[in-house]
Design an enzyme around this catalytic site. Structure first.
Site, PDB file in Angstrom:
ATOM      1  N   HIS A  27       0.860  -1.196   0.000  1.00 30.18           N
ATOM      2  CA  HIS A  27       0.000   0.000   0.000  1.00 30.18           C
ATOM      3  C   HIS A  27       0.887   1.234   0.000  1.00 30.18           C
ATOM      4  CE1 HIS A  27      -3.770   2.101   1.946  1.00 30.18           C
ATOM      5  NE2 HIS A  27      -3.118   2.915   1.122  1.00 30.18           N
ATOM      6  N   HIS A  29       1.110   4.763  -2.473  1.00 28.90           N
ATOM      7  CA  HIS A  29       0.710   5.575  -3.625  1.00 28.90           C
ATOM      8  C   HIS A  29       1.999   6.201  -4.137  1.00 28.90           C
ATOM      9  CE1 HIS A  29      -3.589   5.387  -2.439  1.00 28.90           C
ATOM     10  NE2 HIS A  29      -3.047   5.240  -1.248  1.00 28.90           N
ATOM     11  N   HIS A 207      -9.616   0.981  -1.057  1.00 26.56           N
ATOM     12  CA  HIS A 207      -9.556   1.641   0.243  1.00 26.56           C
ATOM     13  C   HIS A 207     -10.957   1.568   0.855  1.00 26.56           C
ATOM     14  CE1 HIS A 207      -5.782   3.179  -1.186  1.00 26.56           C
ATOM     15  NE2 HIS A 207      -5.631   4.044  -0.186  1.00 26.56           N
ATOM     16  N   GLU A 210     -11.132   3.558   6.209  1.00 30.85           N
ATOM     17  CA  GLU A 210     -10.054   4.454   6.669  1.00 30.85           C
ATOM     18  C   GLU A 210     -10.746   5.587   7.428  1.00 30.85           C
ATOM     19  OE1 GLU A 210      -8.094   6.569   3.486  1.00 30.85           O
ATOM     20  OE2 GLU A 210      -6.409   7.235   4.753  1.00 30.85           O
ATOM     21  N   ASP A 288       1.771   4.044   2.718  1.00 30.14           N
ATOM     22  CA  ASP A 288       0.710   4.880   2.140  1.00 30.14           C
ATOM     23  C   ASP A 288       1.285   6.027   1.296  1.00 30.14           C
ATOM     24  OD1 ASP A 288      -1.936   5.433   1.590  1.00 30.14           O
ATOM     25  OD2 ASP A 288      -2.429   6.268   3.542  1.00 30.14           O
ATOM     26  N   ASP A 289       1.629   7.134   1.943  1.00 22.90           N
ATOM     27  CA  ASP A 289       2.203   8.300   1.248  1.00 22.90           C
ATOM     28  C   ASP A 289       3.410   8.776   2.062  1.00 22.90           C
ATOM     29  OD1 ASP A 289      -0.031   8.884  -0.838  1.00 22.90           O
ATOM     30  OD2 ASP A 289      -1.084   8.631   1.065  1.00 22.90           O
TER      31      ASP A 289
END
Ligand code: ADE
Ligand code: ZN
Length: 348
Positions: A27, A29, A207, A210, A288-289
């Protein structure tokens, strides 16, 4: 089969173990790996003007109150990506970080609509990313797969248009996902496009849970028929769902630093990752980011284990094993990584 007595490993060995153990990231991005320095370098290279005067000013803006407050800055950051080389450079910078964290396999999300809506051709995006994946395998020994995400704040029709653009590149990505603002954009909004992707033999993820309710996790499974849930931490609001996720071993790609940065949890000590793992769910740790949330894979592991005393060597081994189990590769490769994981734990 792991034969090491995991409970006999002293707790003070944990940071080194978390660092050294091989792991998969499921996961990430890729646009969320754009560090402020690279955003400014690409802005200069492409003659794009940014609404921030400096790297420091941009970084100072990373004080998020919820998912949307982050997404606004994240989409602005991605505006510097114009050429194939930009997508290549962005992904290679991520792979270097992944290598340092002993990530042996990564499944990268990308958001084509963020780029095609600015006039960047789909081929420019995916060809830069594919070239980076091939280079990562060749030069760093990291295997990588691409997952194309649909932006859920846009329409299903727009998702279908994106799928049309993607079809000539069908062999370059292994699955589709669903990201962007969750609240008010339930999975069932994308029922038809996911059904079509399923017919095409693509892997499906979304997703859910969340910021959105536990019900979105159920509909992602039942309506979209996804194989993994990204985040999913709000499943705890539905005990029957937790039981189902454990029984079916539906992977949850959890992102601890992201959850704290986006105020899903007040502090890391409040995070439910240890509880989910103890309940038998196939939880994995992911970044994630990472450029926006304070760290890459090992930073996520280190901060989570530092904050949650229930997590020890046994859980570290389980989380890494789960990441291989949940990946979209064949059994033989999963077994090889599992064996390497066991070797690392046996050598402590
Ligand atoms: N796009 C990038 N990061 C995201 C996240 N954490 N949730 C939803 N969409 C995203
Ligand atoms: Zn995400």
């Amino acid at each position: 089969m792991n034969t090491t007595n995991l409970d006999a490993i002293p707790r003070d060995r944990l940071p080194a173990l978390l660092q050294a153990m091989p792991k998969a990231e499921l996961h990430i991005h890729i646009e969320g790996s754009l560090e402020p320095e690279l955003i400014f370098a690409l802005a200069k290279r492409n003659g794009v003007s940014l609404p921030y005067p400096s790297v420091e000013a941009l970084r100072a803006a990373y004080a998020f109150t919820d998912l949307q407050s982050f997404l606004d800055i994240y989409y602005a950051g991605a505006s510097v990506l114009l050429k194939e080389e930009d997508f290549f450079d962005m992904a290679m910078a991520y792979f270097q970080r992944a290598k340092a964290d002993n990530v042996v396999h990564a499944e990268l999300f990308f958001d084509p609509q963020t780029h095609t809506d600015r006039g960047v051709p789909f081929a420019t995006v995916i060809d830069g990313l594919v070239r980076a994946c091939e280079t990562a395998q060749r030069e760093l020994g990291i295997s990588a797969l691409l997952i194309m995400c649909f932006l859920r704040h846009l329409s299903e029709e727009a998702a279908f248009e994106t799928l049309e653009q993607a079809l000539p590149h069908r062999d370059k990505f292994v699955g589709v996902g669903l990201d962007s603002g969750e609240r008010g954009n339930p999975p069932e909004k994308f029922a038809r496009v996911f059904a079509r992707c399923r017919e095409l033999g693509l892997h499906l993820v979304a997703h859910a849970g969340e910021e959105g309710p536990a019900a979105y996790i159920s509909t992602a499974l039942d309506v979209l028929k996804v194989e993994r849930i990204d985040h999913g931490v709000r499943c705890v609001e539905d005990p029957a769902l937790v039981k189902r996720l454990a029984a079916e071993r539906v992977p949850l790609t959890v992102c601890p630093l992201s959850n704290v940065k986006l105020c899903v949890y007040g502090t890391m000590a409040d995070h439910n990752l240890a509880t989910l793992l103890a309940d038998g769910l196939c939880v994995t740790v992911n970044s994630d980011d990472p450029a926006y949330f304070g760290g890459y894979m090992n930073q996520n592991f280190l901060e989570t284990f530092a904050a949650l005393p229930q997590l020890g060597p046994r859980e570290a081994h389980q989380l890494a094993a789960n990441s291989f189990e949940a990946s979209f590769v064949d059994e033989a490769r999963k077994q090889a990584w599992r064996a390497e994981l066991d070797r690392v734990f046996a050598a402590v």
